[in-house]
Motif scaffolding. Structure first.
Motif, PDB file in Angstrom:
ATOM      1  N   THR A  20       8.730  68.362  43.700  1.00  0.00           N
ATOM      2  CA  THR A  20       9.435  66.997  44.307  1.00  0.00           C
ATOM      3  C   THR A  20       9.549  66.432  43.159  1.00  0.00           C
ATOM      4  O   THR A  20      10.622  65.362  42.041  1.00  0.00           O
ATOM      5  N   GLY A  23      13.272  67.492  41.522  1.00  0.00           N
ATOM      6  CA  GLY A  23      13.803  66.599  42.289  1.00  0.00           C
ATOM      7  C   GLY A  23      14.636  64.878  42.167  1.00  0.00           C
ATOM      8  O   GLY A  23      15.980  64.916  41.561  1.00  0.00           O
ATOM      9  N   ILE A  24      13.096  64.406  41.828  1.00  0.00           N
ATOM     10  CA  ILE A  24      12.821  63.325  42.130  1.00  0.00           C
ATOM     11  C   ILE A  24      14.155  62.975  40.140  1.00  0.00           C
ATOM     12  O   ILE A  24      14.925  62.412  40.110  1.00  0.00           O
ATOM     13  N   HIS A  27      17.531  63.841  40.043  1.00  0.00           N
ATOM     14  CA  HIS A  27      18.760  62.435  40.258  1.00  0.00           C
ATOM     15  C   HIS A  27      18.579  61.162  39.559  1.00  0.00           C
ATOM     16  O   HIS A  27      19.286  60.681  39.560  1.00  0.00           O
ATOM     17  N   ALA A  62      11.057  64.519  51.019  1.00  0.00           N
ATOM     18  CA  ALA A  62      12.241  64.297  50.026  1.00  0.00           C
ATOM     19  C   ALA A  62      13.573  63.911  50.305  1.00  0.00           C
ATOM     20  O   ALA A  62      13.900  63.118  50.019  1.00  0.00           O
ATOM     21  N   LYS A  63      13.868  64.584  50.922  1.00  0.00           N
ATOM     22  CA  LYS A  63      15.241  64.349  52.597  1.00  0.00           C
ATOM     23  C   LYS A  63      15.170  62.994  52.681  1.00  0.00           C
ATOM     24  O   LYS A  63      15.860  62.209  52.519  1.00  0.00           O
ATOM     25  N   TYR A  67      16.515  62.555  48.271  1.00  0.00           N
ATOM     26  CA  TYR A  67      16.309  63.676  47.443  1.00  0.00           C
ATOM     27  C   TYR A  67      16.713  64.757  48.363  1.00  0.00           C
ATOM     28  O   TYR A  67      15.867  65.180  49.248  1.00  0.00           O
ATOM     29  N   ASP A  68      17.941  65.996  47.578  1.00  0.00           N
ATOM     30  CA  ASP A  68      18.108  66.760  47.984  1.00  0.00           C
ATOM     31  C   ASP A  68      17.691  68.346  46.847  1.00  0.00           C
ATOM     32  O   ASP A  68      17.589  68.476  45.705  1.00  0.00           O
ATOM     33  N   GLU A 146       7.612  59.320  42.982  1.00  0.00           N
ATOM     34  CA  GLU A 146       8.979  58.446  42.347  1.00  0.00           C
ATOM     35  C   GLU A 146       8.454  57.539  40.463  1.00  0.00           C
ATOM     36  O   GLU A 146       8.812  57.129  40.644  1.00  0.00           O
TER      37      GLU A 146
END
Ligand code: 4NP
Length: 162
Positions: A20, A23-24, A27, A62-63, A67-68, A146
């Motif tokens: 997580t 991915g964040i 991004h 996440a999606k 976020y993928d 986040e």
């Protein structure tokens, strides 16, 4: 240009919390157009989920927030990570203790609890393991991560003049 700053996120299984964060953070790095300077990865202290995609509940949460995580695959922490990464952020105190136990004396990596960058009143909080719990645990991870990733990126930018 080489990606000269490395940021590694660590949890237990590498299928919930650290992917997580990975991915964040990716991004945010991409949005800041720093993808050529900052490289990001995640791993677990155990190898049980090596090669696996992130947990389906983690991916779904996440999606929902844009976020993928589908391209990420689990792997275990390895000692060479101390040379490959400038920042090693651990999700809880047990992860931190396990990684600290492997740290070579000459390591220059900044090894910290990720919670240093989350909201806290002096004692940084662990990001609680959501694996055996309900949806609230996953939502909480997302919210903490986040906040922490935004602050961590600000710190990395400041440290490296980016
Ligand atoms: P994570 O969660 O450390 O956030 O990836 C877990 C995933 C798997 C297990 C424990 C925690 N497990 O015991 O398999």
């Amino acid at each position: 240009m080489t990606k000269n700053v490395g940021v590694l996120f660590v949890c237990l299984g590498n299928i919930c919390r650290s992917p997580t964060a990975d991915g964040i953070f990716r991004h945010l790095v991409k949005a800041a157009q720093l993808g050529d300077q900052i490289r990001t990865d995640s791993c677990g202290t155990i190898n049980t989920h090596a090669g696996e995609s992130p947990d389906s509940r983690t991916q779904a949460h996440a999606k929902e927030h844009g976020y993928d995580l589908s391209m990420l695959r689990g792997r275990q922490f390895k000692k060479s990570d101390f040379e490959e990464f400038n920042y090693i952020l651990c999700m809880d105190y047990e992860n931190l203790a396990n990684i600290k136990a492997l740290e070579p004396l000459e390591s220059e990596a900044i090894l910290q609890l990720f919670g240093e960058y989350c909201d806290h009143d002096g004692t940084p909080l662990a990001v609680p393991d959501p694996y055996y719990g309900g949806p609230d645990g996953f939502a909480n991870v997302l919210q903490m991560v986040e906040t922490g990733c935004r602050r961590l990126l600000a710190k990395v930018r400041e440290d490296h003049g980016l």
